[in-house]
Scaffold this active site. Structure first.
Site, mmCIF file in Angstrom:
data_model
loop_
_atom_site.group_PDB
_atom_site.id
_atom_site.type_symbol
_atom_site.label_atom_id
_atom_site.label_comp_id
_atom_site.label_asym_id
_atom_site.label_seq_id
_atom_site.Cartn_x
_atom_site.Cartn_y
_atom_site.Cartn_z
ATOM 1 N N ASN A 198 35.672 43.905 48.004
ATOM 2 C CA ASN A 198 34.383 44.118 48.661
ATOM 3 C C ASN A 198 33.285 43.437 47.865
ATOM 4 O OD1 ASN A 198 34.269 46.448 50.869
ATOM 5 N ND2 ASN A 198 35.850 46.990 49.409
ATOM 6 N N CYS A 251 39.396 43.620 41.831
ATOM 7 C CA CYS A 251 39.378 43.242 40.417
ATOM 8 C C CYS A 251 40.039 41.890 40.277
ATOM 9 C CB CYS A 251 40.105 44.254 39.561
ATOM 10 S SG CYS A 251 40.216 43.712 37.841
ATOM 11 N N HIS A 294 30.058 43.292 56.880
ATOM 12 C CA HIS A 294 30.925 43.879 55.854
ATOM 13 C C HIS A 294 31.743 42.739 55.245
ATOM 14 C CE1 HIS A 294 33.412 47.384 54.389
ATOM 15 N NE2 HIS A 294 34.319 46.431 54.305
#
Lengths: 300, 300
Positions: free
Chosen positions: A250, A241, A208
């Site tokens: 992510n 962002c 992840h």
């Protein structure tokens, strides 16, 4: 470049991990459309929401509605994050396929995120795992701050392994190894995962990565080279962002799928369908999602 | 992760390759400040401008002034791009340390970019190389579209090798292998560079990645693993912006330096000094540069 896996599994966490970092509350209908589009993209796994208390994450207060109103496909696993027994109750009521539990490798991040020490977290999670299993659900674990902690900096591999050991001994089916603040580099990924492979079957481990420092795809490559085959991503880089402070970042599912596909590694995911789901959320948020593939799509 | 090089050389091309893609004309003073700051960051090589005709790239019409007014350090090589003998004349007049020549691996990109066939480009470049060498200058070659062409798509390795052969036989000192449109993936990089290593000494090859699809750092890793030690970057990702159409998207020098440093690979470059140079240009452009490190710096 030999010994790369031929097939990998991409687990979409955007509707949960991505959205929980979006300040603008998104209409239920848009979330449902997005998840339905994700379902039709070839993804086999979508984490659709989190059953945390709405006080903590207002964005996901519609968790039950999301779970009940999406169109479910038989070939897709619909998962949701669950912090405790109350959350599990709601998740079971909403007939979630798989339950995710989470904690941190570092004491101070765990304390800040879950408001409990690591030692006090274990019994809470054990109860959730036991009850989920008794209800016939599989369980995914998340371990955060594996490659670095915002409060403590470096986290020792011993500390990480000790939490992983405990989570697997609870009976979880898979563990997702999180670079929560996006500090991992490929050499570190290689070293940590090499140690993990000695103790655990890599088929039960997922990666992840966050792209906060741009290294997520390089880290993915390092993990692939060790034979790891499961990777989390967030549609369009949702939740991160470049122009927002504190963005989580992510790795974007679409950028991940694109790279893997170009490398000849099969994901089963159709990029153009993913991008449609991204456009659905972009149209609601009225701002560009940060992934490269979404950027290229906007230029078309 | 063994066999990574201990030291790599970063070549800063932002003042040329980055700026030529910025629409807003930047004041000479800001360019000079930026280059002086870059000079003080530990970089050993800066491509400061291009002596193309101002009609083609108005941004770089101040090439002679830039070259003459910056503070030169003895431990930094100041290079400039030169398309032809007229450009070389101006470059020599401005006492450039190293001259760069450029052409494409693909016929149609060369035609579009240089307005000549590949065959007709060779004698023009040979004349430049001969004259530069006669003037005591070293010469760097750029080969574009090695990993893909915007007009032709795939470019065969044979075609690439044929242009590389010809450029080396002209007498160039180094060749920079360009992923001009940012389509290379790590497997392709591994394959193409493995073939190149069979014919050329990798100490005379540099990698010039663009991050258009987010793969530049993963590609860098693939090249490092083959022992490549020279990488081009553009300060802050200058010239590429996620919100501008047609952005070129050079890999950001600061993101590259950051990753290498975290991997334990020495670049000799101080990240904080690089970021100061980035802030100089940001303050003029009044827009954020797209690199992750510049983004993190803005959040501080």
């Amino acid at each position: 470049m030999n010994n790369l896996p031929q097939d990998v599994v991409i687990k979409e966490v955007g509707p949960r991990d991505g959205l929980q970092n979006e300040k603008t509350l998104i209409d239920l209908d848009y979330k449902i459309d997005m998840i339905n589009q994700l379902s039709n993209s070839g993804l086999s796994y979508i984490e659709i929401t989190s059953f945390v208390h709405p006080k903590w994450i207002p964005q996901l207060q519609d968790a039950v509605d999301v779970a009940k109103k999406i169109d479910r496909r038989d070939d897709v696993t619909y998962a949701a994050l669950v912090p405790n027994m109350k959350g599990l109750e709601r998740a079971l009521e909403a007939d979630i396929d798989e339950v995710s539990i989470f904690m941190s490798a570092s004491e101070s991040h765990n304390q800040n995120n879950i408001n409990k020490s690591i030692a006090d977290t274990y019994p809470v999670l054990q109860e959730v795992v036991d009850e989920a299993k008794a209800s016939g659900k599989s369980v995914r674990g998340y371990i955060s701050t594996v490659f670095g902690c915002p409060y403590e900096g470096d986290v020792s591999v011993d500390q990480v392994m000790s939490v992983c050991d405990r989570l697997f001994s609870m009976g979880i089916d898979e563990l997702s190894i999180g670079d929560t603040i996006g500090v991992a580099n490929p050499v570190q990924v290689h070293n940590v995962l090499s140690t993990m492979k000695e103790r655990f079957d890599e088929n039960h481990l997922a990666l992840h990565f966050h792209d906060t420092r741009g290294m997520a795809l390089a880290n993915t490559l390092a993990a692939l080279q060790l034979g790891f085959k499961t990777f989390d991503g967030s549609l369009g880089g949702l939740g991160g962002c470049p122009y927002a402070k504190g963005a989580s970042g992510n790795v974007a599912t679409d950028d991940l799928v694109h790279m893997l596909s170009k490398m000849g590694v099969n994901t089963g995911v159709q990029l153009d369908e993913l991008l449609k789901a991204g456009q659905t959320i972009e149209s609601f948020l009225d701002k560009p999602l940060p992934s490269k593939q979404m950027e290229l799509a906007r230029r078309m």
